[in-house]
Design a protein around this motif. Sequence first.
Motif, PDB file in Angstrom:
ATOM      1  N   TYR A  55       0.848  -1.191   0.000  1.00  0.00           N
ATOM      2  CA  TYR A  55       0.000   0.000   0.000  1.00  0.00           C
ATOM      3  C   TYR A  55       0.890   1.250   0.000  1.00  0.00           C
ATOM      4  O   TYR A  55       1.859   1.310  -0.747  1.00  0.00           O
ATOM      5  CB  TYR A  55      -0.992  -0.034   1.164  1.00  0.00           C
ATOM      6  N   LEU A  56       0.611   2.225   0.858  1.00  0.00           N
ATOM      7  CA  LEU A  56       1.368   3.482   0.819  1.00  0.00           C
ATOM      8  C   LEU A  56       2.725   3.384   1.512  1.00  0.00           C
ATOM      9  O   LEU A  56       3.528   4.314   1.436  1.00  0.00           O
ATOM     10  CB  LEU A  56       0.551   4.607   1.472  1.00  0.00           C
ATOM     11  N   SER A  57       2.983   2.264   2.191  1.00  0.00           N
ATOM     12  CA  SER A  57       4.263   2.110   2.890  1.00  0.00           C
ATOM     13  C   SER A  57       5.363   1.599   1.965  1.00  0.00           C
ATOM     14  O   SER A  57       6.450   1.248   2.423  1.00  0.00           O
ATOM     15  CB  SER A  57       4.110   1.162   4.086  1.00  0.00           C
ATOM     16  N   VAL A  58       5.106   1.573   0.672  1.00  0.00           N
ATOM     17  CA  VAL A  58       6.086   1.078  -0.299  1.00  0.00           C
ATOM     18  C   VAL A  58       7.396   1.861  -0.193  1.00  0.00           C
ATOM     19  O   VAL A  58       7.396   3.078  -0.001  1.00  0.00           O
ATOM     20  CB  VAL A  58       5.509   1.170  -1.732  1.00  0.00           C
ATOM     21  N   ASP A  59       8.521   1.142  -0.282  1.00  0.00           N
ATOM     22  CA  ASP A  59       9.830   1.789  -0.259  1.00  0.00           C
ATOM     23  C   ASP A  59      10.829   0.925  -1.029  1.00  0.00           C
ATOM     24  O   ASP A  59      10.520  -0.216  -1.405  1.00  0.00           O
ATOM     25  CB  ASP A  59      10.299   2.064   1.175  1.00  0.00           C
ATOM     26  N   PRO A  60      12.025   1.442  -1.308  1.00  0.00           N
ATOM     27  CA  PRO A  60      12.993   0.680  -2.114  1.00  0.00           C
ATOM     28  C   PRO A  60      13.339  -0.687  -1.535  1.00  0.00           C
ATOM     29  O   PRO A  60      13.463  -1.666  -2.282  1.00  0.00           O
ATOM     30  CB  PRO A  60      14.218   1.604  -2.139  1.00  0.00           C
ATOM     31  N   ILE A  61      13.505  -0.771  -0.218  1.00  0.00           N
ATOM     32  CA  ILE A  61      13.901  -2.041   0.393  1.00  0.00           C
ATOM     33  C   ILE A  61      12.833  -3.106   0.174  1.00  0.00           C
ATOM     34  O   ILE A  61      13.126  -4.249  -0.192  1.00  0.00           O
ATOM     35  CB  ILE A  61      14.178  -1.850   1.902  1.00  0.00           C
ATOM     36  N   GLY A  62      11.578  -2.735   0.375  1.00  0.00           N
ATOM     37  CA  GLY A  62      10.489  -3.687   0.188  1.00  0.00           C
ATOM     38  C   GLY A  62      10.365  -4.151  -1.253  1.00  0.00           C
ATOM     39  O   GLY A  62      10.166  -5.341  -1.528  1.00  0.00           O
ATOM     40  N   ILE A  63      10.475  -3.209  -2.193  1.00  0.00           N
ATOM     41  CA  ILE A  63      10.368  -3.561  -3.615  1.00  0.00           C
ATOM     42  C   ILE A  63      11.490  -4.510  -4.013  1.00  0.00           C
ATOM     43  O   ILE A  63      11.266  -5.534  -4.677  1.00  0.00           O
ATOM     44  CB  ILE A  63      10.410  -2.290  -4.485  1.00  0.00           C
ATOM     45  N   TYR A  64      12.702  -4.181  -3.601  1.00  0.00           N
ATOM     46  CA  TYR A  64      13.866  -5.001  -3.951  1.00  0.00           C
ATOM     47  C   TYR A  64      13.694  -6.431  -3.443  1.00  0.00           C
ATOM     48  O   TYR A  64      13.897  -7.402  -4.183  1.00  0.00           O
ATOM     49  CB  TYR A  64      15.127  -4.374  -3.360  1.00  0.00           C
ATOM     50  N   HIS A  65      13.303  -6.567  -2.194  1.00  0.00           N
ATOM     51  CA  HIS A  65      13.171  -7.908  -1.623  1.00  0.00           C
ATOM     52  C   HIS A  65      11.948  -8.638  -2.175  1.00  0.00           C
ATOM     53  O   HIS A  65      11.949  -9.870  -2.250  1.00  0.00           O
ATOM     54  CB  HIS A  65      13.135  -7.825  -0.102  1.00  0.00           C
ATOM     55  N   GLY A  66      10.917  -7.894  -2.566  1.00  0.00           N
ATOM     56  CA  GLY A  66       9.778  -8.530  -3.215  1.00  0.00           C
ATOM     57  C   GLY A  66      10.181  -9.153  -4.540  1.00  0.00           C
ATOM     58  O   GLY A  66       9.836 -10.307  -4.841  1.00  0.00           O
ATOM     59  N   LEU A  67      10.932  -8.406  -5.341  1.00  0.00           N
ATOM     60  CA  LEU A  67      11.427  -8.936  -6.613  1.00  0.00           C
ATOM     61  C   LEU A  67      12.394 -10.094  -6.386  1.00  0.00           C
ATOM     62  O   LEU A  67      12.402 -11.074  -7.140  1.00  0.00           O
ATOM     63  CB  LEU A  67      12.117  -7.826  -7.406  1.00  0.00           C
ATOM     64  N   ASP A  68      13.189  -9.985  -5.336  1.00  0.00           N
ATOM     65  CA  ASP A  68      14.147 -11.047  -5.024  1.00  0.00           C
ATOM     66  C   ASP A  68      13.430 -12.344  -4.649  1.00  0.00           C
ATOM     67  O   ASP A  68      13.857 -13.439  -5.032  1.00  0.00           O
ATOM     68  CB  ASP A  68      15.059 -10.595  -3.882  1.00  0.00           C
ATOM     69  N   ASP A  69      12.324 -12.225  -3.912  1.00  0.00           N
ATOM     70  CA  ASP A  69      11.543 -13.414  -3.553  1.00  0.00           C
ATOM     71  C   ASP A  69      10.973 -14.093  -4.798  1.00  0.00           C
ATOM     72  O   ASP A  69      10.980 -15.327  -4.908  1.00  0.00           O
ATOM     73  CB  ASP A  69      10.405 -13.036  -2.600  1.00  0.00           C
ATOM     74  N   PHE A  70      10.460 -13.289  -5.725  1.00  0.00           N
ATOM     75  CA  PHE A  70       9.967 -13.854  -6.985  1.00  0.00           C
ATOM     76  C   PHE A  70      11.097 -14.583  -7.715  1.00  0.00           C
ATOM     77  O   PHE A  70      10.924 -15.694  -8.217  1.00  0.00           O
ATOM     78  CB  PHE A  70       9.418 -12.747  -7.892  1.00  0.00           C
ATOM     79  N   SER A  71      12.247 -13.925  -7.780  1.00  0.00           N
ATOM     80  CA  SER A  71      13.382 -14.485  -8.510  1.00  0.00           C
ATOM     81  C   SER A  71      13.832 -15.816  -7.905  1.00  0.00           C
ATOM     82  O   SER A  71      14.092 -16.787  -8.624  1.00  0.00           O
ATOM     83  CB  SER A  71      14.538 -13.480  -8.505  1.00  0.00           C
ATOM     84  N   LYS A  72      13.908 -15.867  -6.584  1.00  0.00           N
ATOM     85  CA  LYS A  72      14.335 -17.099  -5.908  1.00  0.00           C
ATOM     86  C   LYS A  72      13.327 -18.226  -6.096  1.00  0.00           C
ATOM     87  O   LYS A  72      13.685 -19.404  -6.032  1.00  0.00           O
ATOM     88  CB  LYS A  72      14.548 -16.824  -4.422  1.00  0.00           C
ATOM     89  N   ALA A  73      12.065 -17.848  -6.325  1.00  0.00           N
ATOM     90  CA  ALA A  73      11.028 -18.861  -6.565  1.00  0.00           C
ATOM     91  C   ALA A  73      10.984 -19.293  -8.029  1.00  0.00           C
ATOM     92  O   ALA A  73      10.184 -20.154  -8.401  1.00  0.00           O
ATOM     93  CB  ALA A  73       9.668 -18.318  -6.147  1.00  0.00           C
ATOM     94  N   GLY A  74      11.847 -18.692  -8.844  1.00  0.00           N
ATOM     95  CA  GLY A  74      11.908 -19.058 -10.254  1.00  0.00           C
ATOM     96  C   GLY A  74      10.881 -18.367 -11.126  1.00  0.00           C
ATOM     97  O   GLY A  74      10.637 -18.777 -12.257  1.00  0.00           O
ATOM     98  N   ILE A  75      10.253 -17.303 -10.595  1.00  0.00           N
ATOM     99  CA  ILE A  75       9.235 -16.559 -11.363  1.00  0.00           C
ATOM    100  C   ILE A  75       9.631 -15.084 -11.349  1.00  0.00           C
ATOM    101  O   ILE A  75       9.111 -14.294 -10.569  1.00  0.00           O
ATOM    102  CB  ILE A  75       7.826 -16.724 -10.759  1.00  0.00           C
TER     103      ILE A  75
END
Length: 313
Positions: A74-94
């Motif tokens: 939601y509005l609490s979005v920040d660079p650290i959260g986005i980076y780790h969100g993408l990293d989680d997808f990447s580690k899951a192979g998606i």
Amino acid sequence: DGHFMICAESGSTKVKALSFNAIAYVHLSDNPYNVMKEAYSAIRVHLNTFRLLEEKALPNIVDKFGWCTWDAFYLSVDPIGIYHGLDDFSKAGIEPRFVIIDDGWQSISLDGCDPKENAKNLILGGEQMSGRLNRLNEGDKFKKYESGLLLNPNSPPFNAKRIKDLLLKGNQHKLLRNQRDEALLSKSPDLAEIDSNIKKVKGEIDELFGGEQSNKVSKSECGSLNGMKAFTRDLRTKFKGLDDVYVWHALVGAWGGVRPETTHLKSKIVPCKLSPGLDGTMLDLAVVQIVKGAIALVHPDQATDFYDSMHSN
């Protein structure tokens, strides 16, 4: 008496007309699943001003998997959260091919507050809808990002529990604000207790954000770039399959427009009034908030400058 009336609304008190060449089309079909397609096909022939879906080529983005940050942060979005969100997808192979940084990245201020300061510690949708742009680039939590911050071995950690706690507290704060509105209308004796609870929850929210704020201003050991440009460059460096990074913004800048005398643009706060048709058929939080707080519109003569300024940083 066997007649019906059509009411046409332009949505603007300055756009008026007494007659129309075409205002409605009525189509009959014995198949409810085909009626819309048949109707649009008929209108397509009569007007010849648009193409049907099957006549259009699908954009490339349709074949790409992407991620929007809204439901995660939601509005609490920040660079650290986005980076780790993408990293989680990447580690899951998606690995997403694009990411949409949704509402929460801009620099907005609220009426009654220092126009030079960002509105801080917003969480859920609704809190930001009376906010107005006070800068035409990213807000502080993105502006403070330094190149390479999340690429080095000592990058700030991501605390998923803190995000969950923030969202829970944000929802609690929202419910209390709703209770306060009802208490004001009913002149309830519980108003003082509700105000006390709001203050308590707001303090807990500020404390949660405070714990995360130290991460956001951490210094990077490499690079001189900062802000959104540095952050998106780091995302592309880390996630090779990421084709595009998009950011959300309202057509008028922010929900409440552009705050007067905070940018080089000339803007004016204009009261909003719903047309009778819209008022009678739609109840929406954004509409309610904008009608309540009015909207600060940039002068039409500066529309091109406004667009270029929003998309050049």
